[in-house]
Design an enzyme around this catalytic site. Structure first.
Site, PDB file in Angstrom:
ATOM      1  N   ALA B 137     -17.233  68.772  -2.873  1.00 58.97           N
ATOM      2  CA  ALA B 137     -17.405  67.682  -1.907  1.00 58.97           C
ATOM      3  C   ALA B 137     -16.368  67.812  -0.790  1.00 58.97           C
ATOM      4  CB  ALA B 137     -17.287  66.327  -2.612  1.00 58.97           C
ATOM      5  N   GLU B 372     -21.464  77.336   3.753  1.00 65.55           N
ATOM      6  CA  GLU B 372     -20.327  78.237   3.486  1.00 65.55           C
ATOM      7  C   GLU B 372     -19.910  78.985   4.752  1.00 65.55           C
ATOM      8  OE1 GLU B 372     -21.828  77.046   1.115  1.00 65.55           O
ATOM      9  OE2 GLU B 372     -20.423  76.950  -0.550  1.00 65.55           O
TER      10      GLU B 372
END
Lengths: 83, 398
Positions: B137, B372
């Site tokens: 998170a 990412e």
């Protein structure tokens, strides 16, 4: 390695982030505004790779990395009798 | 020129880049599992926007959810190359389920690398067995690429911490048992392990997303969320470093999983091109279709070997692994977009239908260029890395 040799190696690495500034042994590296939020982890990676020590969870405190003296003391403590 | 001895040594080291027999055997096992238990169901999971609990339990039973957790903590203790092969095969079948492996492995890595003895004993065996699912998170409504700007705050209250803020796009947040969550304390980044059920933690499902639709995204609401002192992972000031280090694992997992999407596009397109007849011949005999197939085939091989190289460097603890992982993720995710677009094109109208998987690959590939580290962030990181080691320019000849 002696304390002075460890500190010289630490100073050589840290000075790359403090160009044009003469670092004092007990100067607070994080108070200067020279470094960003990644600097702390870069210090961890530096001491692990250059001194062959493992920084454990309980060592991940800024006070252990706050000054050249503090980093030198951490390296000496983690290196045990080998230093 | 180097001497013959060192040339041989270099060639030998290069040959060891190939997967070992054990790694090949592991890959075969991963592929067989995906062919039987994942790929045939991925379309239904995507349409239902959920991953069935049975599918997660079945994967957990293989032990592969504990891929990156050390054997002494009950994990599979895989090397990074084998972990990459697992991601590639899972990604070939279902990008959502592969995303579960990604975020779970990230949480496991962070606890393994930065956790206290108590945190390791509490979480790693359960992560390894899949009895607890970990999630990551970091993203917030106002925070994406600039991870240093998290707005969630953490304040000390006696021995406890009080957290306030929002986290969003949390993959498998709907079902995760613990969140590796990042906040700021006195302006400094800090990481926490936040358990589902913590007082003041609200979890809202997020739907209507383009790709990885079965990945059960959630928004986390921290309204005075109270955590015990031992929930902190590493010291105040190390949060961003922990995030970046953990994202490297995620980036490698995504790069390999995305390579699996390219392979899935190639497999589906080859099968369709052999079967679909137009102008009296299978469309695979048409040269413009062959051009698209050739691009996919080359893209898959290149992405696969970039990933294997990044994994091999991680196994050697080589500092170059981080840079090579950027390269692998950048190449694989952009190759997946091209491959998925071409796969849909080869399938024609059928490619735009849920009856064929390629439209899902196209939607999933869009996500892979964003998570990412977006394609643009990878480009910046790669260019800066290359510039840092570029040779000095030669003086012009007189």
């Amino acid at each position: 390695m002696t304390n002075d040799e460890i500190k010289a190696q630490v100073r050589a690495f840290v000075s790359r982030f403090f160009r044009g500034h003469e670092l004092q042994d007990d100067e607070d590296l994080f108070a200067s505004g020279f470094v960003n939020s990644m600097f702390a982890m870069q210090l961890v990676q530096f001491v692990e790779s250059d001194f062959g020590i493992t920084v454990e969870s309980e060592d991940l405190e800024l006070d252990n990395f706050r000054s050249l003296n503090a980093i030198t003391a951490l390296v000496r403590r983690k290196s045990g009798a080998s230093v | 020129m180097t001497d013959p001895g060192s040339s041989l040594a270099t060639a030998d080291a290069g040959l060891r880049m190939a997967p070992s027999p054990a790694q090949e055997a592991a890959r075969a096992a991963f592929a067989a599992y995906v062919d039987e238990h994942v790929a045939p169901h991925a379309g239904a999971w995507d349409r239902d926007a959920r991953t069935p609990r049975e599918a997660i339990e079945r994967l957990a039973a293989t032990g592969w959810l504990g891929a990156t957790i050390p054997a002494e903590q009950g994990g599979a203790g895989m090397d990074w190359v084998t972990f990459g092969l697992l991601n590639e095969e899972l990604g070939r079948g279902c990008s959502s389920l592969r995303s579960l492996l990604t975020v779970h492995a990230m949480a496991g890595y962070a606890v393994t690398r930065f956790g206290s003895r108590v945190q390791k004993e509490r979480w790693l065996p359960r992560f390894a067995r899949g009895e607890a699912i970990g999630a990551f998170a970091l993203s917030e409504p106002n925070v994406g690429s600039d991870a240093s700007a998290v707005e969630t705050t953490a304040e000390k209250d006696g021995d406890e911490w009080l957290l306030n803020g929002r986290k969003t796009w949390t993959t498998y947040g709907q079902i995760a048992d613990v969140f590796l969550l990042f906040a700021r304390a006195e302006g400094k980044p800090v990481a926490f392990l936040v358990e589902r059920g913590a007082p003041g933690l609200g979890i809202q499902p997020l739907g209507g997303i383009t790709g990885t639709r079965a990945s059960m995204l959630a928004e986390l609401r921290l309204d005075g969320c109270r955590l015990p002192a031992e929930a902190r992972l590493g010291g105040v000031g190390f949060g961003l470093g922990i995030a970046v280090s953990t994202l490297e694992v995620g980036r490698y997992s995504v790069a390999c999983g995305t390579t699996g999407i390219v392979r899935a596009c190639l497999d589906a397109s080859l099968a369709y091109a052999a079967e679909r007849v137009q102008y009296g011949v299978p469309i695979g005999e048409h040269q413009l279709v062959q051009r698209m197939l050739a691009g996919m085939a080359a893209g898959w091989r290149a992405a696969h070997w970039l990933c294997m190289r990044a994994g091999w460097l991680r196994d050697q603890a080589d500092p170059a692994a981080a840079h090579e992982t950027f390269v692998a993720k950048y190449f694989a995710s952009t190759a997946a977009t091209r491959a998925a677009l071409d796969a849909v094109q080869i399938h024609g109208a059928n490619g735009c239908s849920e009856a064929y998987p390629v439209e899902r690959y196209l939607r999933d590939s869009r996500v892979m260029e964003i998570i990412e580290g977006s394609t643009q962030i990878q480009e910046i990181a790669i260019a800066r890395g290359e510039l840092a080691v570029a040779p000095s320019p030669r003086s012009p000849a007189p």
